[in-house]
Scaffold this motif. Structure first.
Motif, short mmCIF file in Angstrom:
data_model
loop_
_atom_site.label_atom_id
_atom_site.label_comp_id
_atom_site.label_asym_id
_atom_site.label_seq_id
_atom_site.Cartn_x
_atom_site.Cartn_y
_atom_site.Cartn_z
N LEU A 28 -2.38 15.29 -46.35
CA LEU A 28 -2.99 16.52 -46.85
C LEU A 28 -1.93 17.56 -47.19
CD1 LEU A 28 -6.10 16.89 -44.49
CD2 LEU A 28 -6.06 16.04 -46.85
N HIS A 29 -0.90 17.65 -46.37
CA HIS A 29 0.19 18.59 -46.64
C HIS A 29 0.89 18.23 -47.95
CE1 HIS A 29 3.46 21.40 -45.84
NE2 HIS A 29 4.31 20.43 -46.12
N GLU A 30 1.11 16.93 -48.16
CA GLU A 30 1.74 16.49 -49.41
C GLU A 30 0.90 16.89 -50.62
OE1 GLU A 30 2.00 12.43 -51.94
OE2 GLU A 30 2.45 12.19 -49.81
N LEU A 31 -0.42 16.85 -50.44
CA LEU A 31 -1.33 17.17 -51.54
C LEU A 31 -1.55 18.67 -51.70
CD1 LEU A 31 -4.02 14.41 -50.82
CD2 LEU A 31 -2.26 14.37 -52.60
N GLY A 32 -0.96 19.46 -50.81
CA GLY A 32 -1.13 20.91 -50.89
C GLY A 32 -2.49 21.37 -50.41
N LEU A 33 -3.12 20.58 -49.53
CA LEU A 33 -4.45 20.91 -49.01
C LEU A 33 -4.36 21.39 -47.57
CD1 LEU A 33 -6.45 17.86 -50.41
CD2 LEU A 33 -6.61 20.24 -51.20
N PRO A 34 -5.36 22.12 -47.09
CA PRO A 34 -5.36 22.56 -45.69
C PRO A 34 -5.42 21.36 -44.74
CG PRO A 34 -7.04 23.72 -46.97
CD PRO A 34 -6.53 22.61 -47.84
N THR A 35 -4.78 21.50 -43.59
CA THR A 35 -4.83 20.43 -42.60
C THR A 35 -6.16 20.49 -41.83
OG1 THR A 35 -3.69 21.82 -40.98
CG2 THR A 35 -2.33 20.35 -42.35
N VAL A 36 -6.44 19.43 -41.08
CA VAL A 36 -7.69 19.35 -40.32
C VAL A 36 -7.35 19.19 -38.84
CG1 VAL A 36 -9.05 18.44 -42.22
CG2 VAL A 36 -7.83 16.86 -40.72
N GLY A 37 -8.25 19.64 -37.98
CA GLY A 37 -8.02 19.58 -36.55
C GLY A 37 -8.30 18.21 -35.97
N GLU A 38 -7.68 17.93 -34.84
CA GLU A 38 -7.84 16.64 -34.18
C GLU A 38 -9.28 16.39 -33.76
OE1 GLU A 38 -6.46 14.75 -29.96
OE2 GLU A 38 -4.88 15.73 -31.13
N ASP A 39 -9.97 17.41 -33.28
CA ASP A 39 -11.36 17.24 -32.87
C ASP A 39 -12.24 16.80 -34.03
OD1 ASP A 39 -10.80 17.89 -30.27
OD2 ASP A 39 -11.49 19.97 -30.42
N LEU A 40 -11.96 17.30 -35.22
CA LEU A 40 -12.71 16.89 -36.40
C LEU A 40 -12.36 15.46 -36.78
CD1 LEU A 40 -14.80 17.91 -38.39
CD2 LEU A 40 -12.94 18.84 -39.79
N VAL A 41 -11.09 15.11 -36.71
CA VAL A 41 -10.66 13.74 -37.01
C VAL A 41 -11.37 12.74 -36.09
CG1 VAL A 41 -8.69 12.15 -36.93
CG2 VAL A 41 -8.44 14.40 -37.99
N LYS A 42 -11.57 13.09 -34.85
CA LYS A 42 -12.25 12.19 -33.90
C LYS A 42 -13.64 11.81 -34.38
CE LYS A 42 -9.97 13.67 -29.61
NZ LYS A 42 -10.16 14.33 -28.30
N THR A 43 -14.31 12.72 -35.07
CA THR A 43 -15.67 12.43 -35.54
C THR A 43 -15.67 11.47 -36.73
OG1 THR A 43 -15.81 14.29 -37.10
CG2 THR A 43 -16.36 14.73 -34.80
N TRP A 44 -14.52 11.23 -37.33
CA TRP A 44 -14.43 10.33 -38.48
C TRP A 44 -13.89 8.96 -38.12
CZ3 TRP A 44 -11.36 14.81 -41.08
CH2 TRP A 44 -12.25 15.82 -41.49
N ILE A 45 -13.45 8.77 -36.89
CA ILE A 45 -12.87 7.49 -36.48
C ILE A 45 -13.97 6.47 -36.24
CG2 ILE A 45 -11.59 6.32 -34.62
CD1 ILE A 45 -9.97 8.89 -34.25
N GLY A 46 -13.74 5.24 -36.68
CA GLY A 46 -14.69 4.16 -36.39
C GLY A 46 -14.92 3.20 -37.53
N HIS A 47 -14.85 3.70 -38.77
CA HIS A 47 -15.16 2.86 -39.93
C HIS A 47 -13.91 2.36 -40.64
CE1 HIS A 47 -19.56 3.53 -40.06
NE2 HIS A 47 -19.27 4.70 -39.54
N GLY A 48 -12.73 2.60 -40.08
CA GLY A 48 -11.49 2.23 -40.76
C GLY A 48 -10.84 3.44 -41.39
N THR A 49 -9.56 3.31 -41.73
CA THR A 49 -8.79 4.47 -42.20
C THR A 49 -9.23 4.95 -43.59
OG1 THR A 49 -7.03 3.03 -43.04
CG2 THR A 49 -6.77 3.88 -40.81
N ARG A 50 -9.69 4.06 -44.43
CA ARG A 50 -10.12 4.50 -45.77
C ARG A 50 -11.29 5.47 -45.68
NH1 ARG A 50 -9.64 2.34 -51.18
NH2 ARG A 50 -11.34 3.13 -52.49
N GLU A 51 -12.27 5.12 -44.88
CA GLU A 51 -13.43 5.99 -44.73
C GLU A 51 -13.03 7.30 -44.04
OE1 GLU A 51 -17.54 6.91 -45.23
OE2 GLU A 51 -16.13 5.55 -46.20
N LEU A 52 -12.16 7.20 -43.05
CA LEU A 52 -11.68 8.39 -42.36
C LEU A 52 -10.99 9.33 -43.34
CD1 LEU A 52 -9.95 8.55 -38.91
CD2 LEU A 52 -8.96 9.77 -40.83
N MET A 53 -10.10 8.77 -44.17
CA MET A 53 -9.36 9.59 -45.12
C MET A 53 -10.29 10.16 -46.19
SD MET A 53 -6.24 10.65 -45.29
CE MET A 53 -6.36 12.22 -46.15
N THR A 54 -11.34 9.44 -46.52
CA THR A 54 -12.32 9.94 -47.47
C THR A 54 -12.96 11.23 -46.94
OG1 THR A 54 -12.83 7.71 -48.28
CG2 THR A 54 -14.47 9.43 -48.70
#
Length: 228
Positions: A28-54
């Motif tokens: 996200l930093h490379e793309l010039g976008l705001p970063t996201v918090g770890e607690d939010l990332v936890k809610t996206w874990i489970g379906h694989g990294t592609r879905e998480l990154m989506t």
């Protein structure tokens, strides 16, 4: 009594959210976008990294997840995410309490052990190696190993077939609704831990066969290999 115990990885054996969040924010930093918090990332874990990154990209760019999928944005971004996560794998992960003792106990009783995760294979081994637990497992089934992944029962059925173990002699241990659904579909007993991710929802709501506080329950239950 169980001849085979299968484990989910993220949120079950290993706390991986900190380093996943690091890798997501690297991109996200490379793309010039705001970063996201770890607690939010936890809610996206489970379906694989592609879905998480989506989800992470959609959140940071203030877009709908569906529109990101339809645009094929991840086809461009995932090759850029891979090296970030490969560098982060194992840097800030840690074993959950009682995992190492449980694996040692099961191994001493000659129970076959497998990891069944939706995480892509290129990331799984580095994490297991970083935690010094790779040698405990007879088989790793990653999200890109087979034609389907959890909640499809295929990964669990693959383990049963590989070791010639009857489903009633097998156990799956996970932290998410996907794990419970996959085990149910495969006809395998499922235990769940409450400390994992599960897209931010209480795992008790998914009604596993047993809710265990830590992996110590595996040792206390006396899982022992028998005749398959």
């Amino acid at each position: 009594m169980h001849d085979l115990v299968m484990f989910d990885l993220d949120g079950t054996l290993v706390e991986t959210a900190p380093e996943i969040a690091d890798a997501v924010n690297d991109l996200l930093h490379e793309l010039g976008l705001p970063t996201v918090g770890e607690d939010l990332v936890k809610t996206w874990i489970g379906h694989g990294t592609r879905e998480l990154m989506t989800h992470a990209y959609a959140h940071a760019a203030q877009l709908e997840v569906g529109s990101v999928r339809r645009a094929g944005t991840m086809d461009m971004l995932m090759p850029r995410f891979v090296p970030y996560y490969e560098r982060r794998c194992g840097t800030r992960s840690r074993l959950y309490p009682d995992v190492l003792d449980a694996l040692r106990s099961l191994r001493a009783r000659k129970v076959r052990l497998a990891v069944v995760t939706n995480k892509e294979g290129r990331y799984v081994t580095p994490i297991l190696m970083a935690q010094n637990i790779r040698a405990f497992f007879d088989l790793i089934v990653a999200g890109d190993t087979l034609a389907a992944k959890k909640p499809d029962p295929l990964p669990l059925q693959h383990c049963l077939d590989r070791f010639q173990v009857r489903r009633e002699r097998a156990l799956f241990v996970g932290d998410s609704q996907l794990d419970v659904q996959a085990a149910r579909a495969a006809g395998v007993e499922v235990w769940a831990v409450p400390y994992g991710y599960n897209m931010g929802q209480p795992i008790a709501d998914s009604h596993p066969d047993r809710l265990i506080a830590t992996m110590a329950a595996l040792s206390e239950a006396g899982c022992t290999a028998g005749v398959a």
